[in-house]
Design a protein around this motif. Structure first.
Motif, PDB file in Angstrom:
ATOM      1  N   ASN A   1       0.846  -1.195   0.000  1.00 13.17           N
ATOM      2  CA  ASN A   1       0.000   0.000   0.000  1.00 13.17           C
ATOM      3  C   ASN A   1       0.885   1.251   0.000  1.00 13.17           C
ATOM      4  OD1 ASN A   1       0.468   0.862   2.794  1.00 13.17           O
ATOM      5  ND2 ASN A   1      -0.464  -1.110   3.248  1.00 13.17           N
ATOM      6  N   LEU A   2       0.280   2.354  -0.407  1.00 11.42           N
ATOM      7  CA  LEU A   2       1.081   3.574  -0.574  1.00 11.42           C
ATOM      8  C   LEU A   2       1.205   4.397   0.703  1.00 11.42           C
ATOM      9  CD1 LEU A   2      -0.015   4.839  -4.118  1.00 11.42           C
ATOM     10  CD2 LEU A   2       2.168   3.842  -3.450  1.00 11.42           C
ATOM     11  N   THR A   3       0.462   4.020   1.739  1.00 10.92           N
ATOM     12  CA  THR A   3       0.533   4.819   2.963  1.00 10.92           C
ATOM     13  C   THR A   3       1.787   4.494   3.774  1.00 10.92           C
ATOM     14  OG1 THR A   3      -0.940   3.202   3.938  1.00 10.92           O
ATOM     15  CG2 THR A   3      -1.914   5.328   3.308  1.00 10.92           C
ATOM     16  N   ASP A   4       2.131   3.197   3.833  1.00 12.25           N
ATOM     17  CA  ASP A   4       3.336   2.852   4.610  1.00 12.25           C
ATOM     18  C   ASP A   4       4.225   1.814   3.915  1.00 12.25           C
ATOM     19  OD1 ASP A   4       1.975   0.515   4.943  1.00 12.25           O
ATOM     20  OD2 ASP A   4       1.410   0.890   7.019  1.00 12.25           O
ATOM     21  N   TYR A   5       3.930   1.476   2.662  1.00 11.90           N
ATOM     22  CA  TYR A   5       4.760   0.614   1.811  1.00 11.90           C
ATOM     23  C   TYR A   5       4.776  -0.865   2.235  1.00 11.90           C
ATOM     24  CZ  TYR A   5       6.769   5.392   1.771  1.00 11.90           C
ATOM     25  OH  TYR A   5       6.952   6.749   1.792  1.00 11.90           O
ATOM     26  N   ASN A   6       3.910  -1.219   3.196  1.00  8.94           N
ATOM     27  CA  ASN A   6       3.835  -2.627   3.618  1.00  8.94           C
ATOM     28  C   ASN A   6       2.863  -3.399   2.727  1.00  8.94           C
ATOM     29  OD1 ASN A   6       5.026  -3.280   6.673  1.00  8.94           O
ATOM     30  ND2 ASN A   6       4.795  -1.125   6.184  1.00  8.94           N
TER      31      ASN A   6
ATOM     32  N   VAL B   1       4.144 -17.444   9.798  1.00 12.21           N
ATOM     33  CA  VAL B   1       4.449 -16.026   9.545  1.00 12.21           C
ATOM     34  C   VAL B   1       5.899 -15.764   9.949  1.00 12.21           C
ATOM     35  CG1 VAL B   1       3.944 -13.637  10.197  1.00 12.21           C
ATOM     36  CG2 VAL B   1       2.071 -15.237   9.804  1.00 12.21           C
ATOM     37  N   ILE B   2       6.641 -15.243   8.986  1.00 10.27           N
ATOM     38  CA  ILE B   2       8.021 -14.836   9.262  1.00 10.27           C
ATOM     39  C   ILE B   2       8.047 -13.323   9.116  1.00 10.27           C
ATOM     40  CG2 ILE B   2      10.432 -15.012   8.483  1.00 10.27           C
ATOM     41  CD1 ILE B   2       9.257 -17.791   7.232  1.00 10.27           C
ATOM     42  N   GLU B   3       8.450 -12.641  10.169  1.00 14.34           N
ATOM     43  CA  GLU B   3       8.484 -11.173  10.125  1.00 14.34           C
ATOM     44  C   GLU B   3       9.912 -10.708   9.886  1.00 14.34           C
ATOM     45  OE1 GLU B   3       6.136 -11.022  14.173  1.00 14.34           O
ATOM     46  OE2 GLU B   3       6.214  -9.020  13.293  1.00 14.34           O
ATOM     47  N   ASP B   4      10.170 -10.215   8.707  1.00 12.83           N
ATOM     48  CA  ASP B   4      11.471  -9.621   8.442  1.00 12.83           C
ATOM     49  C   ASP B   4      11.444  -8.223   9.082  1.00 12.83           C
ATOM     50  OD1 ASP B   4      13.628  -8.217   7.442  1.00 12.83           O
ATOM     51  OD2 ASP B   4      13.569  -9.154   5.469  1.00 12.83           O
ATOM     52  N   THR B   5      12.046  -8.162  10.263  1.00 14.34           N
ATOM     53  CA  THR B   5      12.010  -6.928  11.054  1.00 14.34           C
ATOM     54  C   THR B   5      13.371  -6.234  11.004  1.00 14.34           C
ATOM     55  OG1 THR B   5      10.592  -8.296  12.471  1.00 14.34           O
ATOM     56  CG2 THR B   5      10.974  -6.076  13.238  1.00 14.34           C
ATOM     57  N   CYS B   6      14.141  -6.556   9.955  1.00 13.54           N
ATOM     58  CA  CYS B   6      15.507  -6.037   9.846  1.00 13.54           C
ATOM     59  C   CYS B   6      15.554  -4.513   9.833  1.00 13.54           C
ATOM     60  CB  CYS B   6      16.172  -6.597   8.593  1.00 13.54           C
ATOM     61  SG  CYS B   6      16.554  -8.341   8.769  1.00 13.54           S
ATOM     62  N   GLU B   7      14.445  -3.878   9.421  1.00 15.75           N
ATOM     63  CA  GLU B   7      14.416  -2.410   9.377  1.00 15.75           C
ATOM     64  C   GLU B   7      13.570  -1.831  10.503  1.00 15.75           C
ATOM     65  OE1 GLU B   7      12.978  -1.173   5.555  1.00 15.75           O
ATOM     66  OE2 GLU B   7      14.700  -1.989   4.512  1.00 15.75           O
TER      67      GLU B   7
ATOM     68  N   LEU C   1       1.991  -3.537   8.630  1.00 21.21           N
ATOM     69  CA  LEU C   1       0.563  -3.628   8.324  1.00 21.21           C
ATOM     70  C   LEU C   1      -0.161  -3.961   9.627  1.00 21.21           C
ATOM     71  CD1 LEU C   1       0.542  -6.848   8.516  1.00 21.21           C
ATOM     72  CD2 LEU C   1       0.725  -6.839   6.071  1.00 21.21           C
ATOM     73  N   LYS C   2      -1.498  -4.062   9.554  1.00 22.43           N
ATOM     74  CA  LYS C   2      -2.269  -4.412  10.752  1.00 22.43           C
ATOM     75  C   LYS C   2      -2.054  -5.900  11.005  1.00 22.43           C
ATOM     76  CE  LYS C   2      -6.069  -1.147  10.294  1.00 22.43           C
ATOM     77  NZ  LYS C   2      -6.711  -0.741   9.058  1.00 22.43           N
TER      78      LYS C   2
ATOM     79  N   LEU D   1       5.884 -14.137   4.331  1.00 17.97           N
ATOM     80  CA  LEU D   1       7.042 -13.393   4.819  1.00 17.97           C
ATOM     81  C   LEU D   1       6.702 -11.906   4.757  1.00 17.97           C
ATOM     82  CD1 LEU D   1      10.705 -14.110   4.517  1.00 17.97           C
ATOM     83  CD2 LEU D   1       9.965 -11.790   4.015  1.00 17.97           C
ATOM     84  N   LEU D   2       6.549 -11.314   5.933  1.00 24.23           N
ATOM     85  CA  LEU D   2       6.222  -9.890   5.990  1.00 24.23           C
ATOM     86  C   LEU D   2       7.509  -9.087   6.048  1.00 24.23           C
ATOM     87  CD1 LEU D   2       3.424  -9.922   8.721  1.00 24.23           C
ATOM     88  CD2 LEU D   2       3.124  -9.759   6.238  1.00 24.23           C
ATOM     89  N   VAL D   3       7.512  -7.966   5.373  1.00 23.76           N
ATOM     90  CA  VAL D   3       8.658  -7.063   5.503  1.00 23.76           C
ATOM     91  C   VAL D   3       8.148  -5.797   6.189  1.00 23.76           C
ATOM     92  CG1 VAL D   3      10.441  -5.768   4.285  1.00 23.76           C
ATOM     93  CG2 VAL D   3       9.706  -7.994   3.408  1.00 23.76           C
ATOM     94  N   HIS D   4       8.609  -5.555   7.389  1.00 26.74           N
ATOM     95  CA  HIS D   4       8.214  -4.336   8.105  1.00 26.74           C
ATOM     96  C   HIS D   4       9.104  -3.203   7.598  1.00 26.74           C
ATOM     97  CE1 HIS D   4       5.608  -6.587  10.692  1.00 26.74           C
ATOM     98  NE2 HIS D   4       6.590  -7.292  11.219  1.00 26.74           N
ATOM     99  N   VAL D   5       8.527  -2.374   6.740  1.00 24.62           N
ATOM    100  CA  VAL D   5       9.337  -1.395   6.013  1.00 24.62           C
ATOM    101  C   VAL D   5       9.701  -0.182   6.879  1.00 24.62           C
ATOM    102  CG1 VAL D   5       9.436   0.055   3.940  1.00 24.62           C
ATOM    103  CG2 VAL D   5       8.159  -2.092   3.896  1.00 24.62           C
TER     104      VAL D   5
END
Ligand SMILES: Cc1ncc(COP(=O)(O)O)c(C=O)c1O
Length: 389
Positions: free
Chosen positions: A109-114, A157-163, A141-142, A132-136
């Motif tokens: 989405n364009l609001t937060d790129y997730n 669910v794998i959360e790529d929380t590297c950022e 996301l919710k 695999l979620l990328v927390h940008v």
């Protein structure tokens, strides 16, 4: 308008104590993974409120190990599908392919790129075994909504929380919602040890396998269940992704300052946005991230999307910023499917369109947020350059 400034992605990454602790490790000659790493793992898991943490030598290694442990431990088969956003880092994606799984891309989405939850919903089918979620850049996301959607479906669910180390959603740290949360301590991230990474999980079996696969497939790091009659027991496949003690010593000390860093970065972010909006040249050129309502972001950068009519000027703006000493980066890697590497592996066989990822690539970039207060003069120069087009 011609004033130069030194505004890198990150400044003053290490304090005196970080360096002293690093040097102490080197002087001790215990360079390979040992007690400091184990201690840091305990501290890290306690900090985030999870049961287990396993340190590795990078965020990429954290993703690699999580995917392989997920595959083995949860019996995923070759060709099983893993949903991943098109706005991702290269090593969010490659482990999926390296493990013989099939990435299924979704737009963001364009609001937060997730990743867009609606898109994820559309892509879930019987073959979907993981997301695999990328927390940008400190956002998410919710995630509670997503977990509700997949409840009972046996999807990992794998959360790529590297950022996004230190960001909270509904008062709970990102990276602690899924089966695995991965983190990076690379230079410029929320905290750094130069290189380094971490995986967190609440599952004991997965925790043990993470330790086995981190180190050659060896049982040596297990407290229990170790075959005690023999010394060199290789009980599964493995890599060598162990961190150095030096990285653990530095990252452990930096973790103590994470909250302070987040607070300062947040203040600097607000100052820059306010100054931009009050600037005489402000014509709504930039759209800022709108974080989810329940999110408390821990930023390390300030991303922008240029409004449609200014997009053409992006290269010029970046060239100008760089010329005057302001470092910039793309939003992760834009639409990863546009990267040459994706073409080699023909990752978009059906030539699907991901318009939001495309827009983020075309219109987006970010600058760093520092861990010391921005001075008024710096703020002025920075915003002048950001609006000098
Ligand atoms: C989303 C994401 N995942 C993974 C990584 C890889 O982390 P590392 O550089 O520690 O290997 C990065 C790197 O910046 C990243 O942005």
């Amino acid at each position: 308008m011609q004033t130069k400034i030194h505004y890198p992605l990150l400044e003053n990454a290490f304090d005196k104590k970080d360096i002293e602790l690093g040097v102490k490790v080197i002087k001790s000659k215990q360079l390979t993974m040992s007690n400091i790493t184990r201690n840091f793992e305990k501290k890290f898991s306690k900090y985030l409120g999870v049961k287990y943490a396993v340190m590795v030598n990078s965020g990429s290694s954290a993703n690699l190990l999580s995917i392989f442990v997920a595959k083995y431990s949860h019996k995923l088969k070759i060709g099983d599908e893993v949903i991943i956003p098109t706005v991702c880092w290269s090593t969010s994606l490659w482990p999926i392919i390296q493990a013989g799984l099939k990435p299924v891309f979704v737009d963001v989405n364009l609001t937060d790129y997730n990743a867009s939850i609606e898109e994820i919903k559309l892509r879930i089918n019987k073959k979907t075994k993981a997301i695999l979620l990328v927390h940008v850049l400190g956002t998410s996301l919710k995630i509670d909504k997503l977990l509700k959607i997949i409840r009972g479906k046996n999807i990992l669910v794998i959360e790529d929380t590297c950022e996004s180390l230190g960001s909270k959603y509904k008062k709970k740290y990102l990276g602690t919602y899924g089966n695995f949360g991965t983190f990076s301590f690379y230079y410029s991230h929320q905290i750094t040890s130069g290189e380094g990474g971490m995986i967190v999980t609440n599952n004991k079996k997965d925790y043990e396998l993470l330790k086995i696969m981190r180190a050659h497939g060896w049982d040596r790091d297990l407290e229990k269940n170790r075959i005690k009659t023999k010394k060199f027991n290789f009980i599964n496949m493995g890599f060598n992704l162990r961190p150095l003690e030096v990285s653990a010593a530095i990252a452990q000390n930096q973790l103590k300052r994470l909250k302070k860093f987040s607070k300062l970065r947040n203040q600097n972010r607000e100052k820059i946005i306010l100054k931009l909006k009050q600037h005489k040249n402000w014509k709504n050129q930039y759209k800022f991230v709108v974080p989810e309502k329940h999110l408390e972001p821990s930023w390390f950068g300030l991303p922008f999307l240029l409004k449609e009519k200014f997009v053409k000027k992006k290269n010029l703006i970046i060239k100008n910023l760089n010329k005057f000493g302001i470092e910039t980066r793309p939003i992760i890697s834009g639409n990863f499917l546009n990267q040459k590497a994706s073409k080699i592996y023909n990752l978009n066989k059906k030539k699907e369109k991901f318009p939001n990822a495309e827009y983020i690539e075309k219109a987006g970039f970010f600058i760093g947020l520092h861990t010391k207060k921005l001075k008024n003069k710096e703020l002025e120069i920075l915003t002048n350059h950001l609006l000098n087009f």
